[in-house]
Every structure is written in C-alpha cells, then in structure tokens.
Scaffold this motif. Structure first.
Motif, short mmCIF file in Angstrom:
data_model
loop_
_atom_site.label_atom_id
_atom_site.label_comp_id
_atom_site.label_asym_id
_atom_site.label_seq_id
_atom_site.Cartn_x
_atom_site.Cartn_y
_atom_site.Cartn_z
N SER A 113 0.83 -1.20 0.00
CA SER A 113 0.00 0.00 0.00
C SER A 113 0.86 1.26 0.00
N SER B 169 -5.77 -0.36 2.70
CA SER B 169 -5.07 0.86 2.34
C SER B 169 -5.41 1.97 3.31
N ARG C 285 -4.31 5.26 2.33
CA ARG C 285 -4.34 6.45 1.49
C ARG C 285 -4.35 6.03 0.02
N ASN C 286 -4.80 6.94 -0.83
CA ASN C 286 -4.81 6.63 -2.27
C ASN C 286 -3.93 7.57 -3.08
N LEU D 126 -8.28 9.37 1.75
CA LEU D 126 -9.01 8.35 0.99
C LEU D 126 -10.19 8.96 0.23
N GLU E 198 -12.55 10.18 -2.70
CA GLU E 198 -12.86 9.51 -3.97
C GLU E 198 -12.15 10.22 -5.12
#
Length: 404
Positions: free
Chosen positions: A278, A318, A320-321, A392, A394
C-alpha cells in the motif's frame, strides 16, 4: 514496546538494497532487518528535502499545511515521560524549530576524510556509528532516539579495494574521489563515467550496510533490546543518471529521489517478514509512532497522516490513495496507486508500479488522466490550506482504475 530507535539516512538509493530487489550488492545487515521487519514497498516522500521530511514525520503535517504551534512528536513523548534524543552528524538537514524540542540534541563529529581509507572500520560512517552506540549505551529508558545521518550524501571514503570488487574485467577504474559526484550525464556521455561512479556508490552502500550490521549485533547484546523497536528509512535517494544527472543537483521530483526504503521492526512481531504494498508517506509515521508507545489518545486531529497500524495487522488494507509532492521551488507532483504525475510543461505521466524509474512518459496518450491529475492537484492544494484534505477521498475514475 518500551523504546524506539529511528534511523533516517540521507541519499540511500532504494535500488541498492537486497530487500528491495538488488542482486548486485550484498547488504546482509539491512536484509536481516527486512526479514525481521515490515517492509513498505511504496513509501513516497512528500518533499525531496530532508528537513521537510523530518518535519512531516515529527508533526504529521504536509509541507503545504500552515499549522504554527502544531503538536510535535518529541514534545508529546516528553510530556509522557518518554526520553527523546536527536543524534546527528549533519545539522544543516535539520530544522531548528524541531531539533530544539528534543530532550537531548547531540552533534556527532569526525574529521572529514580526504582520501579512501584502507579498512571499513576506518571509514567516516564506522566512526559515526561507534559514537552512536556510545551515546545510546547511556540512554535512560523509556526512550525514542532519532539518528539522522548524512549517509550516502556524506564522504565516499570506502576502500578502493572494496570499490574494485564491483568492477568486472575490462571495466574502467572505479570513481576514487571522496566528494560525492555532482554532474550532468546524458545518453550521449561515455557510459564508463556512470559505471565507475556506480561501483563507488555500491562500495559506499556496502560500508553503510556493514556499519548497520555491526550496530544490530551491538543492539542484540544490550539489556533493553527485547523491548526496543527500530525504524529505518532514507530521507531521499541519490540520482544516478536516470534523468540526466548524477548527484545532488539533479531533478528532484523523480522516483530515484522520492521513492525510498522504509522498514519497521517490532520485537513482539519478529520475525515479521511482511511486505506492505500500500501507498504510504512519511507523515504517516507520526500517529504510528505514538500508537507504538500506546499513546493513541494523544494523536491530534490530522488531515494528511494516516496511522499505519492497520497495514501491520490487516493484509491488503489501504490508508491512502495518493501522495501530494511539493518542492521548495513550487514544483508539484502527484503519486497515486497506478500513476505518477509531474505537473510540468509539458506534463509527464508514468504508469505505476510498472514504470519504476519514470522512464516511459505516457502523457500524450492519456490526456484524460493528465487533466484529472491537474485538477486533483488544484483541489488538494486548496483542501490542505482549508484543513479539509482526506487521504481516501474519492478519485476520478481515470486515476482510480488500473490502466489497460
């Protein structure tokens, strides 16, 4: 866990460690740590500057956040009667605003070498590590100790014989200077120049690894070792010709600088031999370290930093993205799970994790992703300033899905 040792080493290139896929250089010391620790494969810096990286770790704040008076890690720990010490051989990579908040601040010194030495035990790093063990041997418990070292950004005084071990028959003589190289290098230049420097850098990594291995052996013999965790990370990598430069003045916002090793050893979990795929960033270490000391209730409200504990206990989750990268000159970049975007003119876009060193720019073929990334950077800048950033949040479908 009662104590934590945190090693922050400057200019260590991720691709020169066995645990991160290197098969050319033996790094038994760091590989041994990796076997017993959790290895983070996708650790990306928010800034290419060590003082900024350390500030984000010690506050949990992104470099773009304006939060004067934010709680600082050594102050929080000190308030809970956990001793804090900062040990370094390079004060210029520290921000006095934070270094002065440690209970003890110790500057290590050793004469600058002028030529390669005969034995690893005579190297600058060997002497600095010896001083570290002397300081830590008298450190009261419980403690959180930060050892911040010049590392590969310091003198390259590895023995010539060690450098020659990485040269094959017919190769040029290894780079023999002590000052780390700093020069432009393009595809049109003589490849022997780079090869000679790579041999010297490999030897210097071997020196660092040997010193760390000796430190690990020393640590295993002290009484408080069973109650002591260890964090190891690189504050930035070292450009080695990937994008037209060798050395510190090369382009900063590329993966050879920003994508660095991070390993966390916890005695109660050893041998962990765990890999986390991740995306993580340095700010995440702030709440994680507080959690390690059972101080979860002391974690302030944070918008960027994410506690890494879920990654240590729940495979595949996860925290964070994306990672928003900012240089001091205003340059910006964005790393997501599947993309790395440099907000330049013209823009640069790389597929991750396949394009490890940012070689294949696909911006011209992915205009929708470029546009979404540019919008995301604008939105994130505003969110960071307004204290409304969500790790996180969208993302646009073009960014959030794996490219075909």
């Amino acid at each position: 866990m009662k104590n934590l040792l945190c090693f922050a080493v400057d200019r260590l290139h991720r691709n020169f460690i066995g645990a991160y896929g290197n098969t050319w250089i033996r790094t038994p010391g760091l590989d041994r740590l990796a076997y017993q620790a959790t290895v983070f494969d996708q650790h990306v810096l928010e800034s290419p500057h060590p003082h900024k990286v350390l500030a984000t770790i010690w506050t949990g704040r992104h470099p773009l956040e304006e939060c004067p008076g934010s709680p600082c890690l050594p102050e929080i720990l000190g308030g809970r009667e956990i001793h804090t010490v900062l040990i370094t051989d390079e004060p210029s990579i520290l921000d006095p605003e934070f270094s002065n908040r440690f209970e003890r601040y110790i500057l290590l010194t050793h004469p600058e070498p002028t030529q390669p030495v005969e034995e690893i035990s005579q190297t600058y790093l060997a002497n600095i590590f010896a001083q570290c063990t002397a300081v830590l041997g008298e450190q009261p418990q419980p403690f959180c100790a930060w050892i911040v070292l010049r590392g590969l950004g310091g003198p390259w005084d590895a023995p010539l014989e060690l450098r020659e071990q990485y040269a094959d028959e017919g190769d040029p003589p290894p780079y023999s200077a002590v000052e780390p190289p700093n020069l432009r290098f393009s595809k049109e230049d003589d490849p022997d120049i780079l090869l000679a420097i790579l041999q010297a850098y490999a030897a210097q990594v071997t020196v660092l690894d040997s010193c760390f291995e000796a430190f690990w052996e020393w640590l295993s013999g002290v009484g408080w070792a069973p109650e002591t965790g260890l964090l190891f990370l690189s504050l930035r990598g070292f450009p080695l010709g990937e994008h037209g430069w060798i050395g510190k003045e090369g382009p900063q916002l590329y993966s050879e600088v920003l994508h660095t090793p991070l390993m966390l050893y916890l005695p109660e979990r050893a041998p962990a031999a765990q890999r986390v795929l991740s995306l993580v960033e340095p700010a995440d270490l702030f709440p994680t370290i507080l959690q390690l000391f059972d101080l979860g209730s002391d974690i302030p409200r944070l918008q960027v930093a994410a506690n890494l504990f879920p990654l240590l206990t729940e495979e595949g989750e996860s925290v964070r993205n994306r990672v928003f990268v900012l240089d001091e000159d205003g340059s910006q970049a964005m790393r997501t799970v599947y993309w790395y975007f440099r907000n330049t003119e013209p823009p640069e876009l790389y597929i991750k994790p396949e394009d490890f060193w940012d070689f294949n720019n696909v911006a011209n073929r992915c205009s929708d992703v470029v546009e979404a990334m540019q919008q995301l950077i604008v939105q994130d800048r505003e969110a960071l300033r307004n204290q409304s950033w969500d790790p996180l949040a969208e993302l646009d479908p073009s960014i959030a899905t794996r490219p075909e």
